[in-house]
Motif scaffolding. Structure first.
Motif: not given
Length: 235
Positions: A167-172
């Motif tokens: 959940a902490g990752l950027p969308a890309v």
């Protein structure tokens, strides 16, 4: 005689140098399903030198067999410092069967020493690598290993840590194949952990933040699993 025992008997009748050709011929590949029972029989009966040879060969099925064998060695040799890093490296292999072999290898450790497996997956869950996180989830989220409160707590903790990391990752970044592989594991892992102890697991599962699209997908996928669906109120 079961399939695995039959494979053990056949392997025992072969000279070891003939094993790679024998395994390749009977691997079930190319095809939809590799011969898992044969691979487990190799892990049961082989030794460290054989496992090294199979892994060095590079053939996917032979590596699969050899990596599972490393799990047996890890279970039998508590003070073998080089085995855990080797398995961790294989957890990030681009081939999904090799990654699955790592989970099977760790589960062998869990069968022999549950506490040690819990320590190992808790450590792997702190990795900044989605495939290592996936290996931790896949290894501990196995019903036969979740027979004690401590093991269930570890499974829930690993799922929670991996979900928070995702959940902490950027969308890309979330579109990358390795991240999708982790998401897929979380799409069933939570249900296994929760079903092992609903009193402990359901409250934690219900706190997942569905505002995040990927976490919402994880919640939906787990909710489709019969083992969890029967514990949830009708939607």
């Amino acid at each position: 005689m079961g399939r695995r025992a039959e494979c053990q008997r056949e392997l025992a009748g072969l000279e070891v140098h003939r094993w790679p050709a024998y395994l390749t011929e009977r691997s079930g590949l190319p095809g939809p399903r590799a011969d898992i029972e044969l691979a487990q029989a190799v892990a049961d009966t082989g030794d460290a030198a054989l496992f090294d040879r199979l892994i060095a060969d590079g053939d996917e099925y032979l590596v699969f067999c050899g990596v599972i064998g490393l799990g047996r060695l890890l279970a039998e040799t508590p003070d073998a410092p080089k085995l855990e890093p080797r398995l961790r490296a294989h957890a990030a292999d681009e081939r999904w069967r090799v990654r699955e072999a790592v989970a099977m290898a760790l589960q062998r450790l869990g069968d022999a020493d549950p506490a040690r497996l819990c320590e190992l997956v808790a450590e792997w869950a702190r990795a900044d690598d989605p495939l290592v996180l996936r290996a931790a989830v896949a290894a501990i989220c196995e019903p036969r290993l979740l027979k004690t409160p401590g093991a269930v707590t570890t499974a829930l903790d690993v799922c929670a840590t991996a979900t928070t990391w995702l959940a902490g990752l950027p969308a890309v970044r979330r579109r990358d194949d390795d991240v999708r592989t982790l998401r897929k594991a979380l799409g069933y892992g939570w249900s296994v952990a929760v079903a092992a102890d609903p009193a402990a697991g359901l409250p934690r599962f219900r706190t997942l933040a569905e505002a995040d699209a990927d976490v919402a997908w994880i919640v939906r996928e787990n909710g489709k699993k019969t083992r969890l669906a029967k514990l949830l109120p009708p939607s």
